[in-house]
Design a protein around this motif. Sequence first.
Motif, short mmCIF file in Angstrom:
data_model
loop_
_atom_site.label_atom_id
_atom_site.label_comp_id
_atom_site.label_asym_id
_atom_site.label_seq_id
_atom_site.Cartn_x
_atom_site.Cartn_y
_atom_site.Cartn_z
N GLU A 55 -14.50 -12.23 22.94
CA GLU A 55 -14.85 -11.01 22.24
C GLU A 55 -13.62 -10.36 21.64
OE1 GLU A 55 -17.75 -7.13 22.81
OE2 GLU A 55 -17.03 -8.18 24.60
N GLY A 56 -12.54 -10.37 22.39
CA GLY A 56 -11.30 -9.79 21.88
C GLY A 56 -10.72 -10.55 20.72
N LEU A 57 -10.94 -11.87 20.69
CA LEU A 57 -10.35 -12.71 19.63
C LEU A 57 -11.26 -12.89 18.43
CD1 LEU A 57 -8.84 -15.60 21.79
CD2 LEU A 57 -7.63 -13.63 20.81
N ALA A 58 -12.58 -12.95 18.66
CA ALA A 58 -13.50 -13.29 17.57
C ALA A 58 -14.35 -12.13 17.09
CB ALA A 58 -14.43 -14.43 18.03
N CYS A 59 -14.26 -10.99 17.74
CA CYS A 59 -15.13 -9.87 17.38
C CYS A 59 -14.32 -8.64 16.99
CB CYS A 59 -16.07 -9.53 18.54
SG CYS A 59 -17.09 -10.92 19.05
#
Length: 411
Positions: free
Chosen positions: A406-410
């Motif tokens: 979530e931190g990397l892709a969102c």
Amino acid sequence: MSFHGMWAELLPVGRSSASGGYRRFAWTGADAECRAWFREQAESRGLAYEADRNGNQWAWLGDPAAGDAVVTGSHLDSVPDGGAFDGPLGVVSSFAALDELRARGARFTKPLAVVNFGDEEGARFGLACVGSRLTAGHLTVEQAHRLTDADGVTLPKAMEAAGYDPEAIGPDPERLARIGAFVELHVEQGRALDLTGDAVGVAGAIWPHGRWRFDFRGEANHAGTTRLVDRHDPMLSYAETVLAARREAALAGAVATFGKIAVEPNGVNAIPSLVRGWLDSRAADQPTLDTVVTGIEKAAREYAAAHGVDLDVVRESFTPVVEFDHALRDELARILGTGGGDGRDREIRVPVLGTGAGHDAGILSGSIPTAMLFVRNPTGVSHSPAEFAAEDDCVAGVRALADVLEGLACT
């Protein structure tokens, strides 16, 4: 399907009733079952499925061509009579983490993929990480085509029998160029997390490691009629070298193991003509590894000379120290240490661990930013049916991976 449902489905595939371990070797029936399972998981989630030219499987959410994709996953094959967690935990957790993100209502701003890299363990053809090595260009087509299993079946023949085109294999720079980060979750192969009391940790580096083949060539003769003083027995030199490996590793704070042996003519009442042993050695840094292997070879040559035996030493594979991308590693630690991307207010200690085990993430680290998460292994046992991770820790791993994705892709 839940993590538990996926795990239960995959658990029987390739399991030996005799040992309780797994025999999921590349391009075999068990491997085909694992591949079919992966495709079913991808398609049941509406993900775009593809198998690349090297036999690696991909499940895409979003358009891969958009670039800067975030990829997670691991492998599904096993060592001979291996455990259930090494590899599969990372793949199952990846699908479960995607399900968790969808349940959170996460909005993806980058393409996301789950991958199953082929032939990571090298159990059949003797070379680890074949799928990722080919993709990254670390293994040439010619080298791959020469790989042969114990029954004389070549890699191309095995791939062809499984329905894949061996003439298509090779480097895939275009695919790698579309990936902005690869995060692999894996069961820890050691007890560092158990000793610190943490369920999840972040990988710092992979120790340099390699495999060396020692060929001791003596003289076959009758075991019952040949005087001891007349023998040229390569088994003696090999046995002494096994002990030397343990001694050199202990002195250097490294590890070294002769874990595979082939003997000719392999008769109970025959003195061997050839003893072939494979050495696996690993250390925290290159100079230490060099010292250990040099010491083992020096001792082996002395033992061989003393018994009138010839010795050839061949380095079959080698991977230098892998420092995972520092920026990505630090970002994982930050995300997990501040509660991830779901807004939960908590603080987590995030230990950073070194590891002596090789992984696809290590192979790809020279081409794309890579990082790893480890899930606690309370016994430290791996590559064995006794390999284990507690259910609560597996769930913690899924949540940690979901936070990271979530931190990397969102964002």
